[in-house]
Design a protein around this motif. Structure first.
Motif, PDB file in Angstrom:
ATOM      1  N   ALA A   1      -0.205   4.398   4.111  1.00  0.00           N
ATOM      2  CA  ALA A   1      -0.278   3.154   4.872  1.00  0.00           C
ATOM      3  C   ALA A   1       1.067   2.892   5.529  1.00  0.00           C
ATOM      4  CB  ALA A   1      -0.646   1.998   3.954  1.00  0.00           C
TER       5      ALA A   1
ATOM      6  N   GLN B   1       0.560  13.663   3.868  1.00  0.00           N
ATOM      7  CA  GLN B   1      -0.163  12.695   3.074  1.00  0.00           C
ATOM      8  C   GLN B   1      -0.736  11.623   4.000  1.00  0.00           C
ATOM      9  OE1 GLN B   1      -0.635  12.892  -0.191  1.00  0.00           O
ATOM     10  NE2 GLN B   1       0.754  14.588  -0.630  1.00  0.00           N
ATOM     11  N   THR B   2      -1.828  11.027   3.564  1.00  0.00           N
ATOM     12  CA  THR B   2      -2.380   9.884   4.284  1.00  0.00           C
ATOM     13  C   THR B   2      -1.862   8.626   3.616  1.00  0.00           C
ATOM     14  OG1 THR B   2      -4.377  11.121   4.874  1.00  0.00           O
ATOM     15  CG2 THR B   2      -4.482   8.712   4.998  1.00  0.00           C
TER      16      THR B   2
ATOM     17  N   GLU C   1      -6.343  -1.982   9.360  1.00  0.00           N
ATOM     18  CA  GLU C   1      -7.140  -0.883   8.818  1.00  0.00           C
ATOM     19  C   GLU C   1      -6.718   0.451   9.415  1.00  0.00           C
ATOM     20  OE1 GLU C   1     -11.860   0.413   8.442  1.00  0.00           O
ATOM     21  OE2 GLU C   1     -11.294  -1.539   9.258  1.00  0.00           O
ATOM     22  N   LYS C   2      -6.350   0.445  10.680  1.00  0.00           N
ATOM     23  CA  LYS C   2      -5.913   1.680  11.325  1.00  0.00           C
ATOM     24  C   LYS C   2      -4.574   2.147  10.771  1.00  0.00           C
ATOM     25  CE  LYS C   2      -4.720   3.637  15.833  1.00  0.00           C
ATOM     26  NZ  LYS C   2      -4.599   3.354  17.300  1.00  0.00           N
ATOM     27  N   SER C   3      -3.631   1.203  10.600  1.00  0.00           N
ATOM     28  CA  SER C   3      -2.311   1.603  10.131  1.00  0.00           C
ATOM     29  C   SER C   3      -2.312   1.990   8.659  1.00  0.00           C
ATOM     30  CB  SER C   3      -1.315   0.461  10.348  1.00  0.00           C
ATOM     31  OG  SER C   3      -1.576  -0.624   9.471  1.00  0.00           O
ATOM     32  N   SER C   4      -3.376   1.653   7.948  1.00  0.00           N
ATOM     33  CA  SER C   4      -3.437   1.982   6.531  1.00  0.00           C
ATOM     34  C   SER C   4      -3.845   3.422   6.274  1.00  0.00           C
ATOM     35  CB  SER C   4      -4.426   1.042   5.817  1.00  0.00           C
ATOM     36  OG  SER C   4      -3.999  -0.297   5.928  1.00  0.00           O
ATOM     37  N   ASN C   5      -4.189   4.145   7.311  1.00  0.00           N
ATOM     38  CA  ASN C   5      -4.615   5.548   7.147  1.00  0.00           C
ATOM     39  C   ASN C   5      -3.909   6.419   8.173  1.00  0.00           C
ATOM     40  OD1 ASN C   5      -7.073   5.410   5.131  1.00  0.00           O
ATOM     41  ND2 ASN C   5      -7.335   3.718   6.568  1.00  0.00           N
ATOM     42  N   GLN C   6      -2.604   6.550   8.022  1.00  0.00           N
ATOM     43  CA  GLN C   6      -1.802   7.346   8.937  1.00  0.00           C
ATOM     44  C   GLN C   6      -1.401   8.659   8.266  1.00  0.00           C
ATOM     45  OE1 GLN C   6      -0.862   6.718  12.169  1.00  0.00           O
ATOM     46  NE2 GLN C   6      -2.129   4.867  12.170  1.00  0.00           N
ATOM     47  N   SER C   7      -1.436   9.715   9.033  1.00  0.00           N
ATOM     48  CA  SER C   7      -1.016  11.019   8.537  1.00  0.00           C
ATOM     49  C   SER C   7       0.505  11.110   8.603  1.00  0.00           C
ATOM     50  CB  SER C   7      -1.650  12.139   9.373  1.00  0.00           C
ATOM     51  OG  SER C   7      -1.186  13.403   8.941  1.00  0.00           O
TER      52      SER C   7
END
Length: 389
Positions: free
Chosen positions: A118, A115-116, A94-100
């Motif tokens: 994964a 962009q955000t 879940e954390k790696s799916s929302n990386q800037s």
């Protein structure tokens, strides 16, 4: 009145009004013909659908693994299973799916460069497993992972969002402030299309994003081997006895899919055919009833000469049954011809049930008898004096 007399009287009654008899027969022809056409087209179309059964779905097996249960090296053994074409491990949280992710480190308020996205750790066999193709550059290999090179491959949609279309000059993207060289752009996903918007990294870089173990295994199998691999893969991935904790997503059996499609299509077209047959029966009943009303004088004369009620009823039932029989024969021939013609135009293999062609004339005769039952009973109930008056 013997059977021969009954037959001659019914035939004479039909031939006395050939045009009306032909139009009455047309109702049964259309009903039986529509029934044969719909069932024949249903069987042919169902067979064609199954013939085009999605091979991509039928050869894909997915194993979802709990955290810290399956390592990256455990997936390599899957390639030894008979029927496996390729296998790739993925890691995503879940954390790696929302990386800037940004395409450069310059902050430009006039354009959107970040962009955000994964971030997904994937094995080097990913393009082959997802049936994708490299649009630019190349995919990373085992050497990049062994050296812990800071390289990434962008999904086609992710590259478009970041404004990267060419990797010949080794562009970089910044994830959480750290630079990664873009080796290639992967597109044309036929499986796992969600990866088109992801940033793919070698397994060795996974710990930087908290991806230390495999979370999902993609397996591409030969056609027909998916069910076997679905049973063997958990044992190969976790031989220590925890295979029951792995969740396997396998495609349905092609045989069950075929039966389901065939049953659904046949049921739908059978209803349409029966509706057409009922419409034809109503037409026969209406025309036969009109014929009875027009032949009142004939009925009265026959009753006055000694014909019983049953003789009148038998005559009209024989006429309507014979009309239905002729309509069934012509309709079956017409329906078979249409099915073959449609299959030839569509380059399909026609699928026809011989029993349907043999039963259709009998069904037409039965429809004719049922349709002529009420008019025949009404004719039989007429009194000679009232009919002659």
């Amino acid at each position: 009145m013997g059977p021969r007399d009954l037959w001659e009287e019914a035939l004479a009654g039909m031939l006395a009004r050939p045009v009306r008899s032909a139009l009455t027969t047309l109702g049964t022809v259309l009903g039986i013909g529509t029934l044969v056409i719909t069932l024949g087209i249903a069987a042919t179309a169902g067979n064609q659908i199954v013939g085009r059964f999605d091979a991509l779905t039928a050869t894909s097996v997915i194993v979802e693994t709990p955290e810290d249960r399956v390592g990256w090296n455990d997936v390599a053994g899957l390639a030894r299973l008979n029927g496996v074409e390729s296998a790739t491990a993925l890691a995503q949280s879940e954390k790696s799916s929302n990386q800037s992710v940004t395409a450069n480190a310059v902050i430009d308020p006039t354009r959107v460069s970040g962009q955000t996205l994964a971030v997904v750790a994937a094995g080097p066999d990913l393009p082959r497993t997802v049936k994708g193709r490299i649009l630019s550059g190349r995919f990373y290999d085992g050497g990049h992972s062994a050296r812990r090179d800071r390289v990434v491959v962008l999904g086609a949609d992710a590259a478009q969002m970041l404004g990267i279309t060419d990797v010949r000059h080794a562009p970089a993207v910044f994830i959480a402030g750290r630079a990664y060289t873009v080796l290639g752009i992967l597109g044309g996903f036929q499986r796992e299309t969600s990866l088109a918007t992801a940033v793919l990294i070698p397994p060795a870089l996974g710990p930087e994003f908290g991806l230390r173990s495999v979370t999902r295994v993609l397996i591409s199998t030969r056609l027909g081997a998916a069910e076997l691999i679905a049973r063997q893969a958990p044992l190969m991935l976790d031989p220590r006895g925890g295979a029951g904790e792995l969740r396997v997503i396998a495609p349905p059996s092609p045989t069950r899919a075929k039966d389901g499609v065939q049953e659904d299509v046949n049921g739908l077209f059978l209803i349409l055919g029966l509706v057409s047959l009922v419409v034809g029966a109503v037409g026969i009943a209406n025309v036969t009833l009109v014929t009875v009303m027009e032949r009142i004088n004939e009925i009265g004369l026959r009753r006055a000469l000694g014909a019983g009620r049953r003789h009148i009823a038998y005559q009209f039932l024989t006429e309507s049954g014979f009309i239905g029989l002729i309509g069934g024969i012509v309709g079956a021939c017409l329906g078979i011809g249409v099915v073959v013609a449609v299959s030839a135009v569509k380059t399909w293999t026609p699928v026809l049930d011989l029993r349907l062609a043999l039963v259709s004339p009998l069904a037409g005769a039965l429809v004719g008898l049922l349709a002529g039952l009420y008019p025949a009973l009404r004719a039989a109930r007429m009194e000679p004096v009232e009919a002659l008056r």
